[in-house]
Design an enzyme around this catalytic site. Structure first.
Site, short mmCIF file in Angstrom:
data_model
loop_
_atom_site.label_atom_id
_atom_site.label_comp_id
_atom_site.label_asym_id
_atom_site.label_seq_id
_atom_site.Cartn_x
_atom_site.Cartn_y
_atom_site.Cartn_z
NE ARG A 79 -3.49 2.41 2.58
CZ ARG A 79 -3.62 3.10 3.70
NH1 ARG A 79 -3.14 2.65 4.83
NH2 ARG A 79 -4.27 4.24 3.70
CG HIS A 109 -1.60 8.94 4.15
ND1 HIS A 109 -1.54 7.56 4.09
CD2 HIS A 109 -1.41 9.25 5.45
CE1 HIS A 109 -1.32 7.06 5.30
NE2 HIS A 109 -1.23 8.08 6.15
CD GLU A 131 -5.89 6.75 10.12
OE1 GLU A 131 -5.42 7.75 10.68
OE2 GLU A 131 -5.65 5.58 10.49
CG ASN A 164 -6.31 2.73 8.37
OD1 ASN A 164 -6.43 1.89 7.47
ND2 ASN A 164 -5.78 3.92 8.15
CE1 TYR A 203 -1.17 1.53 13.63
CE2 TYR A 203 -3.12 2.48 12.60
CZ TYR A 203 -1.79 2.10 12.54
OH TYR A 203 -1.06 2.30 11.39
CD GLU A 220 -2.38 3.29 8.27
OE1 GLU A 220 -2.16 3.58 9.47
OE2 GLU A 220 -2.54 4.13 7.38
CD1 TRP A 232 2.26 2.50 10.75
CD2 TRP A 232 1.49 2.81 8.69
NE1 TRP A 232 2.66 3.74 10.34
CE2 TRP A 232 2.20 3.95 9.07
CE3 TRP A 232 0.91 2.78 7.41
CZ2 TRP A 232 2.35 5.05 8.24
CZ3 TRP A 232 1.06 3.88 6.59
CH2 TRP A 232 1.78 5.01 7.00
CD GLU A 285 3.02 7.87 13.71
OE1 GLU A 285 3.13 7.44 12.55
OE2 GLU A 285 1.95 7.83 14.34
C1 NOJ Z 1 -2.59 6.05 10.73
C2 NOJ Z 1 -2.00 6.90 9.67
O1 NOJ Z 1 -2.62 6.64 8.46
C3 NOJ Z 1 -0.51 6.72 9.54
O2 NOJ Z 1 0.00 7.69 8.69
C4 NOJ Z 1 0.12 6.76 10.91
O3 NOJ Z 1 1.48 6.82 10.85
C5 NOJ Z 1 -0.39 5.60 11.71
N1 NOJ Z 1 -1.80 5.81 11.89
C6 NOJ Z 1 0.25 5.40 13.07
O4 NOJ Z 1 -0.06 6.46 13.90
#
Ligand code: NOJ
Length: 469
Positions: free
Chosen positions: A71, A116, A161, A303, A305, A371, A415, A422
């Site tokens: 990606r 992005h 996002e 995405n 996390y 992600e 990711w 970041e």
């Molecule tokens: C989502 C984002 O799309 C990405 O750019 C970012 O680095 C990651 N989260 C981790 O925070």
């Protein structure tokens, strides 16, 4: 037998090279360069991994891991320095053509993200995502990309996002463009992003789908959320609001009704009345004269996390803001390990629960996890055993979602391939499967232990799912 997900692949490609070869500035370039911003130690995204010059190194890493998919995100202002198609940067076009050709020649399928977080500054100067005109401008950029690359790219993400762009960029002001207009701008920005997405999807559908045969979606970030006390009706209601204001905000219009979740609209309206807000709803309405939102996602792009347990918010009711509208607070369960950054509680089974929720709520869509990852901060640990464990666990949860819950998972993107910039955390947070030494001009890439193990996990998982499912 169900089709196995091609569990594999990785990341965004961070090309940066912020002003090289006719690239126009983006809002992140401006945000980093303006003094007084909140980027860690005043760092900037000017060079980062330098994939613009070191793409072949990235390709070597991709091949080393045996990825089947990759990606990457295009930089809008590298292709169109002023954001509009009147001026095309031929060198930028050549660069992305080479990247895509190299991937395809290496049997790696590209998933391409059009946007992005990095709006061309020229468009920000005209109002950016707050301006209604941006939807049509985004659509023409999207068409330009479909036309230029769509013969080889079959998986598209329009926007990455939108929640983060809206909330962090226009409510909290901690991401570019640094706008702080609580309770107002984020809803408008989210709205225009959705309008832009819908137009781009319809353009693809009408003009390109028949000849190119690809799929288009929008990457939605969401935590998994469950009530702090499952027996408490207040916590349950707060959880519903928590999910409505993140996942639902962008998924409901695409998958359920063509509009925002009812609970989101009613919460905002109640709060507006309390505050004596006079001028109609702060959450815009979609016009019937515009392309409809419903059905404009060919798959669900998620995405994921982290997870939260949720209770009603503690935000004072008199305050205008998204948090106060949402009236829900997420807390980290003490049993969850937090890795690297403070927001990242590691909860692999939260992904399985979220996938099940998506299946049940959004009519069993095909899902790509676009992600997911685990970060490191502080001294570099090349033998990152915790991250290895994380990748084992998360892939196993996906296998369970697929086999036991019947979720139609099509793919997984870790990711990220490389440590990179970041955002507001600069280079202090490392998500890569490859370490990047940012102190050296050659930006050497070296596999972490987790990178090497990831290659093994995905190859084993691929063959297992082919046999067992
Ligand atoms: C989502 C984002 O799309 C990405 O750019 C970012 O680095 C990651 N989260 C981790 O925070």
């Amino acid at each position: 037998m169900r089709r196995a997900p091609y569990s594999s692949a990785s990341t965004l490609m961070f090309d940066r090279g912020w002003n090289v070869d006719d690239k126009g500035p983006s809002i992140w370039d401006t945000f980093c360069h303006e003094g007084g911003r909140l980027v860690f130690e005043g760092q900037s995204g000017d060079v980062t991994c330098n994939s613009y010059e070191l793409w072949e190194e990235d390709l070597r890493c991709i091949r080393q891991l045996g990825l089947t998919h990759y990606r990457l995100s295009l930089s809008w202002s590298r292709l169109l320095p002023e954001g509009i198609t009147r001026h095309v940067n031929q060198k930028g076009l050549r660069y992305y053509n080479k990247v895509i050709n190299d991937l395809v020649a290496s049997d790696v399928l590209p998933m391409v993200t059009l946007y992005h977080f990095d709006l061309p500054q020229a468009l920000q100067d005209q109002g950016g995502w707050k301006s209604p005109e941006i939807a049509a401008i985004f659509d023409s950029y999207a068409r330009f990309c479909f036309e230029s690359f769509g013969d080889r790219v079959k998986l598209w993400i329009t926007l990455n996002e939108p929640y983060v762009c809206a909330k962090l960029g226009h409510e909290d002001g901690i991401f570019a463009p640094g706008v702080k207009e609580p309770g107002m701008a984020a809803y408008l920005v989210g709205h225009n992003m959705l309008r832009g997405h819908a137009r781009a999807w319809h353009s693809y559908n009408v003009l390109y789908r028949a000849k190119q045969g690809g799929s288009v979606s929008l990457a939605i970030n969401s935590d998994w959320a469950e009530p702090l006390d499952p027996a408490s009706p207040d916590d349950t209601a707060a959880t519903e609001r928590y999910l409505a204001f993140t996942l639902g905000w962008f998924a409901w219009p695409l998958f359920v009704t063509g509009d925002y979740p009812e609970v989101m609209r009613s919460s905002i309206e109640v709060r507006s009345k309390e505050l004596g807000y006079q001028e109609g709803s702060r959450l815009p309405r979609f016009s019937k004269d515009e392309p409809s939102l419903l059905g404009t996602a060919d798959f669900f792009a998620l995405n994921y996390y982290t997870s939260r347990r949720v209770k009603p918010g503690e935000c004072c009711p008199g305050v205008l803001g998204l948090k106060s509208d949402q009236d829900a607070e997420g807390v980290v369960d003490p049993s969850w390990p937090v890795c690297g950054v403070s927001w990242l509680a590691v909860v692999p089974d939260g992904l399985r629960k979220l996938l099940k929720y998506i299946k049940d709520t959004f009519n069993n869509p095909a899902v790509y996890i676009t992600e997911n990852g685990f970060s490191q901060v502080g001294p570099v640990d090349m033998e990152d055993v915790q991250r290895c464990g994380f990748y084992h666990d998360i892939i196993q949860e996906i296998a369970r979602a697929l086999r036991e819950d019947g979720v139609d998972v099509r793919g997984y993107f870790a990711w990220s391939l490389l440590d990179n910039f970041e955002w507001a955390d600069g280079f202090s947070v490392r998500f890569g499967l490859f370490h990047v030494d940012f102190s050296r001009p050659e930006r050497p890439r070296t596999a972490y232990r987790s990178g090497r193990e990831y290659a093994g996990i995905i190859s084993k998982y691929r063959s297992q799912t082919m046999v067992n499912i």
